[in-house]
Design a protein around this motif. Structure first.
Motif, PDB file in Angstrom:
ATOM      1  N   ASN A   2      -6.389 -29.687 -15.556  1.00 28.71           N
ATOM      2  CA  ASN A   2      -5.293 -30.629 -15.349  1.00 28.71           C
ATOM      3  C   ASN A   2      -5.792 -31.789 -14.491  1.00 28.71           C
ATOM      4  N   ILE A   3      -4.984 -32.811 -14.392  1.00 26.38           N
ATOM      5  CA  ILE A   3      -5.390 -34.051 -13.702  1.00 26.38           C
ATOM      6  C   ILE A   3      -5.792 -33.771 -12.256  1.00 26.38           C
ATOM      7  N   TYR A   4      -5.162 -32.777 -11.635  1.00 20.86           N
ATOM      8  CA  TYR A   4      -5.424 -32.504 -10.223  1.00 20.86           C
ATOM      9  C   TYR A   4      -6.763 -31.805  -9.978  1.00 20.86           C
ATOM     10  N   LYS A 112      -6.153 -33.893 -26.538  1.00 14.40           N
ATOM     11  CA  LYS A 112      -6.592 -32.504 -26.394  1.00 14.40           C
ATOM     12  C   LYS A 112      -6.549 -32.070 -24.922  1.00 14.40           C
ATOM     13  N   LEU A 113      -6.808 -32.997 -24.012  1.00 18.16           N
ATOM     14  CA  LEU A 113      -6.817 -32.671 -22.586  1.00 18.16           C
ATOM     15  C   LEU A 113      -5.480 -32.954 -21.903  1.00 18.16           C
ATOM     16  N   ASN A 114      -4.817 -34.075 -22.271  1.00 19.06           N
ATOM     17  CA  ASN A 114      -3.583 -34.457 -21.569  1.00 19.06           C
ATOM     18  C   ASN A 114      -2.310 -33.990 -22.284  1.00 19.06           C
ATOM     19  N   LYS A 116      -0.538 -35.210 -24.503  1.00 13.49           N
ATOM     20  CA  LYS A 116       0.478 -36.222 -24.803  1.00 13.49           C
ATOM     21  C   LYS A 116       0.013 -37.160 -25.918  1.00 13.49           C
ATOM     22  N   LYS A 117      -1.086 -37.886 -25.671  1.00 12.86           N
ATOM     23  CA  LYS A 117      -1.573 -38.811 -26.692  1.00 12.86           C
ATOM     24  C   LYS A 117      -3.001 -39.226 -26.405  1.00 12.86           C
ATOM     25  N   SER A 118      -3.678 -39.642 -27.467  1.00 16.75           N
ATOM     26  CA  SER A 118      -5.031 -40.176 -27.344  1.00 16.75           C
ATOM     27  C   SER A 118      -4.972 -41.691 -27.326  1.00 16.75           C
ATOM     28  N   SER A 119      -5.935 -42.297 -26.654  1.00 17.75           N
ATOM     29  CA  SER A 119      -6.007 -43.755 -26.580  1.00 17.75           C
ATOM     30  C   SER A 119      -7.454 -44.135 -26.332  1.00 17.75           C
ATOM     31  N   SER A 120      -7.694 -45.430 -26.376  1.00 22.94           N
ATOM     32  CA  SER A 120      -8.998 -45.930 -25.947  1.00 22.94           C
ATOM     33  C   SER A 120      -8.741 -47.099 -25.012  1.00 22.94           C
ATOM     34  N   VAL A 121      -9.609 -47.249 -24.041  1.00 23.18           N
ATOM     35  CA  VAL A 121      -9.458 -48.331 -23.075  1.00 23.18           C
ATOM     36  C   VAL A 121      -9.993 -49.593 -23.736  1.00 23.18           C
ATOM     37  N   LYS A 122      -9.121 -50.592 -23.886  1.00 19.20           N
ATOM     38  CA  LYS A 122      -9.473 -51.807 -24.618  1.00 19.20           C
ATOM     39  C   LYS A 122     -10.057 -52.902 -23.728  1.00 19.20           C
ATOM     40  N   LEU A 136       0.726 -36.951 -18.340  1.00 19.97           N
ATOM     41  CA  LEU A 136       0.601 -38.343 -18.767  1.00 19.97           C
ATOM     42  C   LEU A 136       1.949 -38.811 -19.299  1.00 19.97           C
ATOM     43  N   ILE A 137       2.434 -39.922 -18.793  1.00 20.28           N
ATOM     44  CA  ILE A 137       3.676 -40.505 -19.303  1.00 20.28           C
ATOM     45  C   ILE A 137       3.345 -41.461 -20.430  1.00 20.28           C
ATOM     46  N   ASP A 138       2.476 -42.450 -20.155  1.00 20.71           N
ATOM     47  CA  ASP A 138       2.118 -43.439 -21.168  1.00 20.71           C
ATOM     48  C   ASP A 138       0.990 -44.312 -20.629  1.00 20.71           C
ATOM     49  N   TYR A 139       0.495 -45.170 -21.496  1.00 18.39           N
ATOM     50  CA  TYR A 139      -0.491 -46.157 -21.067  1.00 18.39           C
ATOM     51  C   TYR A 139      -0.015 -47.530 -21.498  1.00 18.39           C
TER      52      TYR A 139
END
Length: 157
Positions: A2-4, A112-114, A116-122, A136-139
């Motif tokens: 988890n994030i912690y 897979k880890l969070n 919630k959703k997958s993303s990429s840093v743009k 994770l709430i959102d990005y």
């Protein structure tokens, strides 16, 4: 994981325990000193001050987008303090994408880890909001200003 459980270091090379922020929202922002979005430091500081009781803003320097964060830890710290009065937490410089992606950004960008959703840093100043219970709430892309209602609506609820 988890994030912690994720380990990080501050600009001063001291350990950051994300578990210290359990019970608060955390906004992670990959930051850069020489970017068109750099003035968002001011808004991030305002967001931190406005919601200090239930939010922690964490700036994460990254030099992967246009080499816009070339400085050393001491240069980054001085730039943020002198130019924007930044008092929120800034981490060591890390990679937010690619083969050397830091575990924090592996978690933030992988469903897979969070869970919630997958993303990429743009680009620089992309924001990730984590709930007080570590979900994770959102990005939000760089163009979303720190005080945008897309972010603050969660903090006001």
């Amino acid at each position: 994981m988890n994030i912690y459980d994720i380990e990080m270091k501050s600009l001063q090379n001291k350990p950051i325990l994300l578990s210290d922020f359990e019970g608060k929202f955390i906004l992670f922002v990959n930051v850069a000193s020489k970017c068109g979005f750099t003035p968002q430091y001011k808004g991030l500081e305002e967001l931190q001050n406005t919601y200090k009781d239930n939010l922690v803003v964490i700036g994460v320097p990254c030099n992967q987008f246009g080499s816009q964060e070339p400085g050393s830890s001491s240069e980054i710290k001085e730039f943020c303090e002198v130019n924007y009065g930044v008092s929120f937490l800034i981490t060591e410089k890390i990679e937010v994408k690619g083969t050397n992606q830091h575990p924090l950004y592996q978690w933030l960008t992988s469903k897979k880890l969070n869970s919630k959703k997958s993303s990429s840093v743009k680009w620089n100043f992309q924001k990730y909001l984590v709930s007080p219970d570590g979900q994770l709430i959102d990005y939000y892309f760089s163009i979303t200003k720190p005080l945008n209602s897309k972010i603050t609506k969660h903090l006001n609820s």
